[in-house]
Enzyme design. Structure first.
Site, PDB file in Angstrom:
ATOM      1  N   THR A 221      28.468 -20.667 -15.674  1.00 54.28           N
ATOM      2  CA  THR A 221      28.911 -20.036 -14.422  1.00 54.28           C
ATOM      3  C   THR A 221      28.014 -18.836 -14.113  1.00 54.28           C
ATOM      4  O   THR A 221      28.366 -18.005 -13.285  1.00 54.28           O
ATOM      5  CB  THR A 221      30.371 -19.541 -14.531  1.00 54.28           C
ATOM      6  OG1 THR A 221      30.467 -18.679 -15.679  1.00 54.28           O
ATOM      7  CG2 THR A 221      31.353 -20.677 -14.659  1.00 54.28           C
TER       8      THR A 221
ATOM      9  N   HIS B 260      29.125 -23.906  -6.912  1.00 59.86           N
ATOM     10  CA  HIS B 260      29.084 -22.436  -6.994  1.00 59.86           C
ATOM     11  C   HIS B 260      30.362 -21.802  -6.422  1.00 59.86           C
ATOM     12  O   HIS B 260      30.323 -21.064  -5.437  1.00 59.86           O
ATOM     13  CB  HIS B 260      27.839 -21.887  -6.279  1.00 59.86           C
ATOM     14  CG  HIS B 260      27.441 -20.517  -6.761  1.00 59.86           C
ATOM     15  ND1 HIS B 260      26.140 -20.069  -6.808  1.00 59.86           N
ATOM     16  CD2 HIS B 260      28.199 -19.481  -7.207  1.00 59.86           C
ATOM     17  CE1 HIS B 260      26.111 -18.829  -7.263  1.00 59.86           C
ATOM     18  NE2 HIS B 260      27.349 -18.449  -7.515  1.00 59.86           N
TER      19      HIS B 260
ATOM     20  N   GLY C  25      32.504 -19.879  -8.303  1.00 60.45           N
ATOM     21  CA  GLY C  25      32.979 -18.808  -9.197  1.00 60.45           C
ATOM     22  C   GLY C  25      33.861 -17.763  -8.519  1.00 60.45           C
ATOM     23  O   GLY C  25      34.953 -17.466  -8.984  1.00 60.45           O
TER      24      GLY C  25
ATOM     25  N   GLU D 173      19.584 -24.536  -6.468  1.00 66.45           N
ATOM     26  CA  GLU D 173      20.743 -24.910  -5.650  1.00 66.45           C
ATOM     27  C   GLU D 173      20.513 -24.543  -4.187  1.00 66.45           C
ATOM     28  O   GLU D 173      19.783 -23.585  -3.920  1.00 66.45           O
ATOM     29  CB  GLU D 173      22.027 -24.248  -6.197  1.00 66.45           C
ATOM     30  CG  GLU D 173      22.040 -22.740  -6.144  1.00 66.45           C
ATOM     31  CD  GLU D 173      23.306 -22.148  -6.784  1.00 66.45           C
ATOM     32  OE1 GLU D 173      23.582 -22.416  -7.962  1.00 66.45           O
ATOM     33  OE2 GLU D 173      24.003 -21.397  -6.070  1.00 66.45           O
TER      34      GLU D 173
ATOM     35  N   ARG E 241      31.396  -8.063 -18.585  1.00 68.38           N
ATOM     36  CA  ARG E 241      32.744  -8.179 -18.010  1.00 68.38           C
ATOM     37  C   ARG E 241      33.238  -9.626 -17.956  1.00 68.38           C
ATOM     38  O   ARG E 241      34.350  -9.932 -18.371  1.00 68.38           O
ATOM     39  CB  ARG E 241      32.740  -7.615 -16.573  1.00 68.38           C
ATOM     40  CG  ARG E 241      32.851  -6.126 -16.477  1.00 68.38           C
ATOM     41  CD  ARG E 241      32.804  -5.714 -15.015  1.00 68.38           C
ATOM     42  NE  ARG E 241      31.480  -6.010 -14.489  1.00 68.38           N
ATOM     43  CZ  ARG E 241      30.525  -5.116 -14.311  1.00 68.38           C
ATOM     44  NH1 ARG E 241      30.759  -3.854 -14.555  1.00 68.38           N
ATOM     45  NH2 ARG E 241      29.330  -5.466 -13.862  1.00 68.38           N
ATOM     46  N   ILE E 242      32.395 -10.531 -17.412  1.00 69.73           N
ATOM     47  CA  ILE E 242      32.859 -11.914 -17.218  1.00 69.73           C
ATOM     48  C   ILE E 242      32.930 -12.645 -18.559  1.00 69.73           C
ATOM     49  O   ILE E 242      33.851 -13.427 -18.807  1.00 69.73           O
ATOM     50  CB  ILE E 242      31.972 -12.659 -16.189  1.00 69.73           C
ATOM     51  CG1 ILE E 242      31.976 -11.911 -14.843  1.00 69.73           C
ATOM     52  CG2 ILE E 242      32.453 -14.099 -16.000  1.00 69.73           C
ATOM     53  CD1 ILE E 242      30.989 -12.448 -13.795  1.00 69.73           C
TER      54      ILE E 242
ATOM     55  N   ARG F 153      23.786 -18.364 -13.900  1.00 64.99           N
ATOM     56  CA  ARG F 153      22.771 -18.776 -12.924  1.00 64.99           C
ATOM     57  C   ARG F 153      22.089 -20.033 -13.444  1.00 64.99           C
ATOM     58  O   ARG F 153      21.896 -20.200 -14.660  1.00 64.99           O
ATOM     59  CB  ARG F 153      21.730 -17.671 -12.718  1.00 64.99           C
ATOM     60  CG  ARG F 153      22.189 -16.533 -11.826  1.00 64.99           C
ATOM     61  CD  ARG F 153      22.377 -16.972 -10.368  1.00 64.99           C
ATOM     62  NE  ARG F 153      22.860 -15.918  -9.497  1.00 64.99           N
ATOM     63  CZ  ARG F 153      24.148 -15.701  -9.192  1.00 64.99           C
ATOM     64  NH1 ARG F 153      25.111 -16.457  -9.693  1.00 64.99           N
ATOM     65  NH2 ARG F 153      24.475 -14.724  -8.373  1.00 64.99           N
TER      66      ARG F 153
HETATM   67  C1  8YV Z   1      28.910 -15.121  -5.644  1.00 58.89           C
HETATM   68  C2  8YV Z   1      28.107 -15.022  -8.002  1.00 58.89           C
HETATM   69  O1  8YV Z   1      29.915 -15.566  -4.846  1.00 58.89           O
HETATM   70  O2  8YV Z   1      28.452 -12.737  -7.527  1.00 58.89           O
HETATM   71  C3  8YV Z   1      27.774 -13.580  -8.061  1.00 58.89           C
HETATM   72  O3  8YV Z   1      26.785 -13.264  -8.721  1.00 58.89           O
HETATM   73  O4  8YV Z   1      27.599 -15.799  -8.735  1.00 58.89           O
HETATM   74  C4  8YV Z   1      29.046 -15.623  -7.028  1.00 58.89           C
HETATM   75  O5  8YV Z   1      30.271 -15.793  -7.540  1.00 58.89           O
HETATM   76  C5  8YV Z   1      27.633 -15.587  -5.067  1.00 58.89           C
HETATM   77  O6  8YV Z   1      26.570 -15.298  -5.891  1.00 58.89           O
HETATM   78  C6  8YV Z   1      27.422 -14.971  -3.730  1.00 58.89           C
HETATM   79  O7  8YV Z   1      26.760 -13.768  -3.847  1.00 58.89           O
END
Ligand code: 8YV
Length: 322
Positions: free
Chosen positions: A239, A288, A290, A270, A157-158, A241
């Site tokens: 964006t 972080h 995103g 992190e 999706r992303i 991990r």
């Molecule tokens: C989240 C993210 O805000 O959803 C995810 O996997 O990377 C982020 O955008 C963060 O991980 C909090 O769960």
């Protein structure tokens, strides 16, 4: 009796209010990340625990004899901080919050891409420091984005939302690597080409953007050899991990000019970010962010509420990952 649930971090107010109405809810008023011992104890005391990326749940956290928790409703789409096998072995269902953060995460990927190519972070630092000497034809020359090639690693999706923005917004050609075949309308309308290997993508892309899951399967997918396999002058955007990149190898590649720059929203270990990264000018670093918009964080919380509600009403959970 209402199920006892623990929310491990502060969530948007509207979601916390709804949780408090529907469940016997314990909130983390101090909003401090819980330790392994606290998480372990929570699994003994609560019917559901609502963790997020700042909560590390390796197998050792599930090792106690009495586990009361039946559901881990994760706030976030990525769940590599949870040992899924260990959860499954203890009979715990795990859910996540897909879909609702796709657009905002893709927006951050594009923000990083533009910022690193056009040296926005560097320029802002220079101006704020009072060091800008005025316009001149050779000042802070960056790389053009429009018309270049973006390489997507992980066309979910992303990945698709990022490619769509790059293609329709910036006229970029799209190549991608994905383990399984992706051939749908979205990919076809962008004219995106699926290549056979990560290396094939690295060989063609001016910008490489990572959108695969973290965890053991993709740990250090981008290592020193693959950084060398990128085109000279190419940029890396992450964006996904932090552990998808060998961070030390990235520092060396940025220092030696093996790649032109990087835009990072996530880090291995992190919130610690090595000084070797923060001292470099050719990297844009975000903490972080995103999914960090009002709309998305509320939607993520509501999605977790839907999973919880379905679970405790005995219905199938919408977003089951284990
Ligand atoms: C989240 C993210 O805000 O959803 C995810 O996997 O990377 C982020 O955008 C963060 O991980 C909090 O769960």
């Amino acid at each position: 009796m209402k199920p006892r649930i623990l929310v491990t971090r502060r969530w948007p107010d509207a979601v916390e209010r709804l949780l408090a109405e529907r469940f016997d809810t314990t909130f983390n008023q101090d909003d401090k990340a819980l330790s392994a011992a606290e998480l372990s104890e929570a699994l003994e005391q609560f019917d559901a625990v609502l963790p997020t990326v700042s909560d590390k749940l390796p197998a050792s956290v599930f090792a106690q004899t009495a586990v009361r928790t039946r559901l881990l409703a994760n706030f976030g789409v990525g769940f590599s901080h949870i040992d899924i096998e260990a959860a499954r072995a203890r009979g715990i269902t795990v859910t996540n919050t897909p879909g609702v953060l796709t657009d905002c995460t893709a927006d951050i990927a594009l923000s990083l891409l533009l910022a690193v190519a056009r040296r926005a972070g560097e320029g802002e630092r220079q101006l704020r420091a009072g060091d800008w000497k005025g316009w001149c034809p050779t000042h802070m020359i960056g790389a053009k984005v429009s018309g270049k090639t973006i390489g997507i690693i992980g066309m979910g999706r992303i990945g698709k939302a990022t490619a769509k923005r790059a293609h329709f917004g910036f006229d970029m050609k799209v190549v991608f690597y994905n383990r399984s075949k992706v051939d749908d309308e979205a990919v076809r309308t962008m004219g995106a080409r699926q290549l056979d290997s990560v290396e094939a993508v690295l060989a063609e892309a001016d910008f490489v953007s990572l959108h695969c899951p973290g965890g053991a399967e993709n740990r250090h997918l981008i290592n020193a050899a693959r950084l060398k396999a990128m085109k000279p002058g190419a940029f890396l955007i992450n964006t996904a991990r932090g552990d998808v990149i060998d961070q030390q190898a990235l520092v060396e590649a940025l220092e030696s000019g093996v790649i032109a720059g990087a835009g990072l929203d996530v880090y291995d270990g992190e919130p610690a970010v090595p000084a070797a990264l923060t001292s470099l000018d050719n990297v844009v670093l975000l903490p972080h962010l995103g999914s960090a918009t009002e709309e998305t964080r509320v939607a993520m919380g509501m999605r977790a509420v839907d999973n919880l509600t379905a679970f405790f009403e005995g219905r199938a959970v919408p977003d089951r990952v284990a």
